[in-house]
Structure formats: C-alpha cells, structure tokens
Design an enzyme around this catalytic site. Structure first.
Site, PDB file in Angstrom:
ATOM      1  N   GLN A  43       0.860  -1.195   0.000  1.00 52.10           N
ATOM      2  CA  GLN A  43       0.000   0.000   0.000  1.00 52.10           C
ATOM      3  C   GLN A  43       0.892   1.239   0.000  1.00 52.10           C
ATOM      4  O   GLN A  43       1.507   1.551   1.020  1.00 52.10           O
ATOM      5  CB  GLN A  43      -0.867  -0.044   1.273  1.00 52.10           C
ATOM      6  CG  GLN A  43      -1.790   1.121   1.468  1.00 52.10           C
ATOM      7  CD  GLN A  43      -2.448   1.070   2.857  1.00 52.10           C
ATOM      8  OE1 GLN A  43      -1.977   0.367   3.753  1.00 52.10           O
ATOM      9  NE2 GLN A  43      -3.503   1.815   3.046  1.00 52.10           N
ATOM     10  N   GLY A  44       0.984   1.916  -1.142  1.00 55.97           N
ATOM     11  CA  GLY A  44       1.864   3.075  -1.259  1.00 55.97           C
ATOM     12  C   GLY A  44       1.105   4.381  -1.056  1.00 55.97           C
ATOM     13  O   GLY A  44       0.730   5.044  -2.031  1.00 55.97           O
ATOM     14  N   SER A  63       1.732   6.703   2.237  1.00 52.92           N
ATOM     15  CA  SER A  63       2.514   7.706   2.984  1.00 52.92           C
ATOM     16  C   SER A  63       3.731   8.178   2.200  1.00 52.92           C
ATOM     17  O   SER A  63       4.336   7.409   1.443  1.00 52.92           O
ATOM     18  CB  SER A  63       2.999   7.119   4.311  1.00 52.92           C
ATOM     19  OG  SER A  63       1.930   6.649   5.061  1.00 52.92           O
ATOM     20  N   SER A 106       4.851  -1.016   3.786  1.00 56.90           N
ATOM     21  CA  SER A 106       5.059  -2.344   4.364  1.00 56.90           C
ATOM     22  C   SER A 106       5.209  -3.387   3.261  1.00 56.90           C
ATOM     23  O   SER A 106       4.415  -3.431   2.322  1.00 56.90           O
ATOM     24  CB  SER A 106       3.881  -2.739   5.256  1.00 56.90           C
ATOM     25  OG  SER A 106       3.837  -1.915   6.387  1.00 56.90           O
ATOM     26  N   GLU A 137      -9.990  -1.869   7.297  1.00 57.29           N
ATOM     27  CA  GLU A 137      -8.836  -1.723   8.181  1.00 57.29           C
ATOM     28  C   GLU A 137      -9.289  -1.635   9.631  1.00 57.29           C
ATOM     29  O   GLU A 137      -8.628  -2.137  10.532  1.00 57.29           O
ATOM     30  CB  GLU A 137      -8.100  -0.433   7.790  1.00 57.29           C
ATOM     31  CG  GLU A 137      -6.651  -0.407   8.180  1.00 57.29           C
ATOM     32  CD  GLU A 137      -5.955   0.794   7.543  1.00 57.29           C
ATOM     33  OE1 GLU A 137      -4.983   0.584   6.837  1.00 57.29           O
ATOM     34  OE2 GLU A 137      -6.411   1.931   7.748  1.00 57.29           O
ATOM     35  N   GLU A 192      -2.750  10.515  18.321  1.00 56.53           N
ATOM     36  CA  GLU A 192      -3.091  11.935  18.513  1.00 56.53           C
ATOM     37  C   GLU A 192      -4.150  12.369  17.500  1.00 56.53           C
ATOM     38  O   GLU A 192      -5.116  13.060  17.838  1.00 56.53           O
ATOM     39  CB  GLU A 192      -1.834  12.816  18.338  1.00 56.53           C
ATOM     40  CG  GLU A 192      -0.782  12.662  19.414  1.00 56.53           C
ATOM     41  CD  GLU A 192       0.115  11.435  19.203  1.00 56.53           C
ATOM     42  OE1 GLU A 192      -0.031  10.759  18.158  1.00 56.53           O
ATOM     43  OE2 GLU A 192       0.933  11.146  20.084  1.00 56.53           O
TER      44      GLU A 192
END
Ligand SMILES: Cc1cc2nc3c(=O)[nH]c(=O)nc-3n(C[C@H](O)[C@H](O)[C@H](O)COP(=O)(O)OP(=O)(O)OC[C@H]3O[C@@H](n4cnc5c(N)ncnc54)[C@H](O)[C@@H]3O)c2cc1C
Length: 392
Positions: free
Chosen positions: A133-134, A136, A173, A256, A375
């Site tokens: 999964q590209g 970020s 990943s 997810e 956060e």
C-alpha cells in the site's frame, strides 16, 4: 426478512463456518504449523503466510466471504474475518501481514476493471502474490491529502494510454516482497488536495521503481522507501476515476478498522494466555494481567459491534477512531504487562521465546502510529464525535 432474523442467520452462518474451519485446522495442524521457532525472520514469516494461504486456498477456506466475480464462494465478509482471527489465534500467520489482504483486495474488487480484479485477486488470496500500500510520503502521513508523488498523462488525460509516475513513498510495508502496489498519486494541483489524487495498481517490477528497505527498532525490515522515476503505467491500471483517489483511500478504512483489528485482537488474546502460563501467581500479576484482559475484552466487544454494523450495510466513519485508540492501547498494555511480569526477558533473554517477546514488545510501539496516529484519532474523537471544536 426482519433485522433480528437476519442477524440470527448471520450468527448461525459464522458459527457453522467456525466449527467446520476448526475441525479442518485441527486435522491439518502439522501441515500448517510454522517450520521455524517464532518469531523467525521476516523472510520465514512471509514464506509461512504464503504457504498457509496456498493450502487454505486449495481447500477453499480462503474463498469464503469473497464475491464470486473474483472466484470467491460468497457469504458474509465476516467469514473471512473469522478465518484470519483463527489463524492468528493458532499462531499460523502473523495478523499484521495477513490482514494486508483485507486492506488491498476489496480496493481491487471495488475500483479495478472486473477483468483485472478477476485476474489478480485470486493470486493474492492463494499466496501466489503479495501487494503493498503506497500511501505515505516523507512529508505526508497524517496529512495524506498533501501527497506529491505525481502521475502525468502521456498526452491528454482523457485519452492517455499510459501515465508516468515520479516521486517517493515511505513506510511501505512489505514493498521489497511485493508484486504490486496500490499507489496514491497527485494528478491535479496540490491546491486541489482531496480532489487531485488518483489511485493506480502498479507492478513492482516496472522499470524505474527502486525499493530501499528500512530497519525497524526490532531489527525487522518490514517497510521500505519506494522511489518512482519515470515509471510507465498503463491507463487501464487506474483504480476508480481520474482525481477520485481520495475515495479509494477512504474506502479502505472500514476494512482496516474492522476485520484487521479482529485478527490482531485474536492474536493478543493468544499472547496474553501465554503470559498467564509463565507469570508469577501473585496479586500484582493478577492486577497487571487483569488490566490487559479488561482492555482486550472491551475492544473485542467494540470491534464485534463494528463488524456487525458493517455487515448490515452501515457506513463506518469517525466513530472507528475509538476502535483504533482502544486496540492500540490494548496492544501496548498487553506487551507492557509482559515487560513488567517477566523482568529482564524483553530486555535480555536471547532464547527464541525471549526474542519473540522482545520483537513484539518493540513492535507494539508502532500501534499508536500505523493506520492513523493516536493523537490524530483523539482529535477526530474530540472534534467530530464530542463536538469539542471544528477541524482545522
Ligand atoms: C509499522 C508501520 C507500517 C506502516 N505501513 C504503511 C504502509 O504499508 N503504507 C503506507 O502508506 N504507510 C504505512 N505506514 C505509515 C503510517 O501510515 C504513518 O506513519 C502514519 O500515518 C503517520 O504519519 P507520519 O509517519 O508521516 O507522521 P506525522 O503525520 O508526521 O506525525 C508525526 C507526529 O505528529 C502528530 N501529528 C500529526 N498531525 C497532527 C495533528 N493534526 N494534530 C495532532 N498531532 C498531529 C502525530 O500524531 C505524530 O505523533 C506505516 C507505519 C508504521 C509505523
């Protein structure tokens, strides 16, 4: 049919599936068991997962809960969740690696052409391929809408037969093991943010792709930097509409935040039970274990409710940030319990058992980062659910 009857039928379908699955897993235990002492290397973990997927696919278990148009056997998606959780609970496949299927296969089913989905999804399910999964990038993780990896048409966007990709992804990943990548690219101007993003399904052996694995604190190279230099991708590999990539990215969230969590929770229960076997039998240990158990149990109840809402057709939204915070907290509490109750084991024990605890204890730090940081989730809960101020 009434809602209660539907819910009862679903529970019966799952119970029947679970009974059949577990008796089959019992009968094939020695064939499926890892051939190494956990944790093993990442190479070993991945080989084990692909081998287990292949055996389960041949026996049809990997096909339940997937639609017939990708050679599945249909039934509720909760069946495949049950399968993933059972494998995690038995230590047959790492839940983090295995649940990537849940993140990526539904995207292909929902957004690729029917021919492409029918060709590639069975390859992922059967262990013939791995995908990554590209999303970020170095400066856009939480702020995903600011991504800058570009895809430009070779000619007019509406008629281009190929797209050229340039840019960088990070924390991808299993990129170095993957055959394909679900990639988010910028196709509009950066001002358009959410509207100017397009998703592609890219073969990882395309010329111009360079993968540089990154070592994590636990010594594993689970993720990587991925560089794209004039990478040519056929227009048929676009997922969804031009500039519609934000919708593709958001469609992953319900899976997810439901099935993946369920698998992780099943694995954490297994590890807590292992801790109970070796922890001291005193009041302090009972309190520490009790705290971890209470957290795991609450997130399990919450996660089950989330999955059932999804199965009933509900649209999941900001409320799944609660699931994310709870599962990450439960994971970290569980591994903190290990460190507190088995002094020195996480820090110094070099036996296979000690290494497994250490690897997982260190990895648990990532639970409040991947899939949306704690956060950011708390901001969402505060602003969108508790009405404590507007989004920035
Ligand atoms: C083990 C692991 C596997 C991963 N796998 C993948 C993968 O396969 N594919 C992929 O695309 N990505 C993957 N990621 C990346 C992951 O999605 C990002 O790390 C995550 O979204 C956070 O983004 P960032 O690292 O850029 O941190 P940043 O967004 O830069 O955040 C840095 C810090 O600032 C805080 N922060 C940021 N914005 C705000 C805000 N608005 N308010 C308050 N605090 C804020 C964050 O909480 C964090 O503490 C993975 C990450 C990990 C740890």
């Amino acid at each position: 049919m009434g809602q209660k009857t539907c819910a009862r039928r679903l529970l019966m379908e799952i119970a029947e599936f679970r009974t059949g699955l577990h008796s089959w897993l019992d009968a094939h235990e020695s064939e499926l068991a890892p051939t190494f002492s956990p944790p093993g290397t990442l190479d070993e973990q991945i080989a084990q997962m692909q081998r287990v997927k292949s055996i389960l696919y041949d026996a049809d278990w990997m096909k339940y809960g997937w639609p017939e148009r990708v050679a599945g056997l249909g039934g509720s998606p909760l069946l495949r969740t049950e399968l993933g959780a059972s494998l995690a609970a038995r230590g047959l496949a790492d839940p983090g690696l295995f649940s990537l299927i849940e993140v990526l296969a539904p995207t292909l089913i929902d957004f690729a052409s029917p021919e492409l989905a029918a060709e590639v999804v069975p390859r992922l399910l059967s262990g013939a391929e791995l995908w990554c999964q590209g999303f970020s990038e170095p400066s856009t993780g939480s702020d995903l809408a600011g991504l800058t990896c570009r895809a430009d048409p070779d000619g007019e966007a509406s008629t281009a037969s190929t797209w050229i990709i340039n840019g960088q992804k990070v924390w991808t990943s299993l990129a170095q093991y993957s055959d394909r990548c679900v990639l988010l690219t910028r196709t509009g101007t950066t001002d358009s943010r959410h509207r100017g993003i397009t998703a592609f399904f890219v073969d990882m052996d395309t010329p111009g792709i360079t993968v540089a694995p990154i070592e994590m604190i636990n010594g594993m190279h689970e993720f990587a930097e991925v560089f794209f230099d004039d990478v040519v991708v056929p227009a048929e590999r676009m997922l969804g509409d031009l500039h519609g990539g934000w919708g593709v990215a958001m469609s992953i969230l319900p899976y997810e935040r439901s099935s993946c969590f369920w698998q992780r929770i099943a694995y954490l229960y297994r590890r807590l039970e292992m801790l109970v076997e070796v922890a001291p039998a005193d009041d302090r240990a009972a309190r520490v274990i009790g705290d971890a158990y209470a957290q795991l149990h609450s997130v399990r109840a919450r996660s089950r409710a989330t999955q059932h809402r999804l199965a009933e057709g509900a649209t999941l939204g900001a409320e799944t940030s609660i699931d994310k915070v709870l599962v990450a907290t439960a994971e970290q509490t569980t591994y903190d319990a290990v460190r507190r109750l088995l002094p020195g084991v996480v820090e110094m024990d070099d036996t296979a058992i000690g290494q497994a605890w250490r690897t997982e204890y260190l990895y648990s730090g990532a639970a409040t980062i991947y899939g949306g940081t704690a956060e950011v989730q708390r901001n969402i809960i505060a602003r969108r659910l508790l009405d404590l101020g507007a989004d920035e």
